[in-house]
Design an enzyme around this catalytic site. Structure first.
Site, PDB file in Angstrom:
ATOM      1  N   LYS A   5      39.939  43.742  49.346  1.00  0.00           N
ATOM      2  CA  LYS A   5      39.409  44.171  48.054  1.00  0.00           C
ATOM      3  C   LYS A   5      39.580  45.674  47.867  1.00  0.00           C
ATOM      4  CE  LYS A   5      35.259  45.332  47.097  1.00  0.00           C
ATOM      5  NZ  LYS A   5      33.786  45.414  46.935  1.00  0.00           N
ATOM      6  N   ASP A  47      35.474  41.289  43.563  1.00  0.00           N
ATOM      7  CA  ASP A  47      34.148  41.623  44.061  1.00  0.00           C
ATOM      8  C   ASP A  47      33.195  40.478  43.724  1.00  0.00           C
ATOM      9  OD1 ASP A  47      33.689  41.841  41.354  1.00  0.00           O
ATOM     10  OD2 ASP A  47      32.735  43.816  41.463  1.00  0.00           O
TER      11      ASP A  47
END
Length: 237
Positions: free
Chosen positions: A126, A144
């Site tokens: 991420k 997220d």
């Protein structure tokens, strides 16, 4: 768990048309001055708010905006600078380690490569995707908690894991909207389609939404009508 999107290609296209019409150039909410400070800010943002990270890094980035300056600052001083952020001790250790790695392996530069980024201390997929997207302009999808929730709640790009949702999003999002897609969705999840209770009256894609959790109203909210009209106007032009 859904195995595929609830939406047709035309519906997905209109969803992103509306996000674009409402906010053509969405920005991440972390403050940074270069690729290195962006990388550090994203590492610090894990299990913390962007507001809290920005507060802690305001002074930090004035005194340590390069890997060399960060290493010179040292782990003890760094801990003091970021002590208001959750997990600050482990994060300080990782920031010093990744700074040393950047100096040793990349000449002090942040690499424009996911694998190289993920090899840095404290950097996962991420974080790598955020840096590649925001700083280097790659059309990556940084999943997220907000984006993972939306992928499944809306049925836009369902998946059991963040990687599943990322891959589904890559197939689902029209190419012309890929650069900003994760920003639009993160902001939508953070401020409108919230975890505890979505604020459907403020949703600009309300009439397109197929979530079972959607609140039922007698009329389409004004924001959705206004944004749809804006898209129609842009299409006509």
């Amino acid at each position: 768990m859904l195995k595929r999107s609830r939406y047709s290609k035309a519906e997905i296209y209109e969803i992103f048309q509306r996000f674009h019409a409402d906010n053509p150039e969405p920005k991440g909410e972390l403050n940074y001055v270069n690729a290195f400070t962006l990388l550090v800010a994203v590492v610090l943002s894990a299990q913390a708010t962007d507001v809290g990270v920005n507060r802690a890094t305001r002074h930090l980035f004035e005194i340590a905006d390069t890997p060399e300056k960060m290493v010179a600052l040292g782990e003890d001083r760094l801990r003091e600078e970021i002590r208001t952020i959750g997990l600050y001790k482990n994060k300080a250790k990782n920031v010093i380690l990744l700074s040393q790695q950047l100096i040793r392996d990349h000449g002090g530069d942040v690499p424009e490569n996911r694998e190289a980024l993920e090899n840095l201390a404290g950097v996962g997929r991420k974080t790598a995707n955020v840096v590649l997207n925001i700083y280097f302009g790659h059309p990556t999808i940084a999943v997220d908690t907000h984006l993972f929730r939306l992928g499944n709640r809306l049925g836009l790009a369902p998946g059991k894991t963040p990687l599943d949702v990322e891959k589904a999003m890559e197939k689902t999002v029209p190419k012309e909207f890929a650069l900003h897609a994760h920003h639009w969705l993160i902001l939508h999840g953070r401020y409108i389609c919230k975890a505890r209770k979505p604020e459907c009256r403020r949703c600009l894609i309300y009439d397109l939404c197929k979530s079972p959790e959607k609140e039922k109203f007698d009329a389409v909210p004004e924001i959705a009508l206004r944004t749809r009209a804006l898209v129609d106007k842009e299409s006509a032009a």
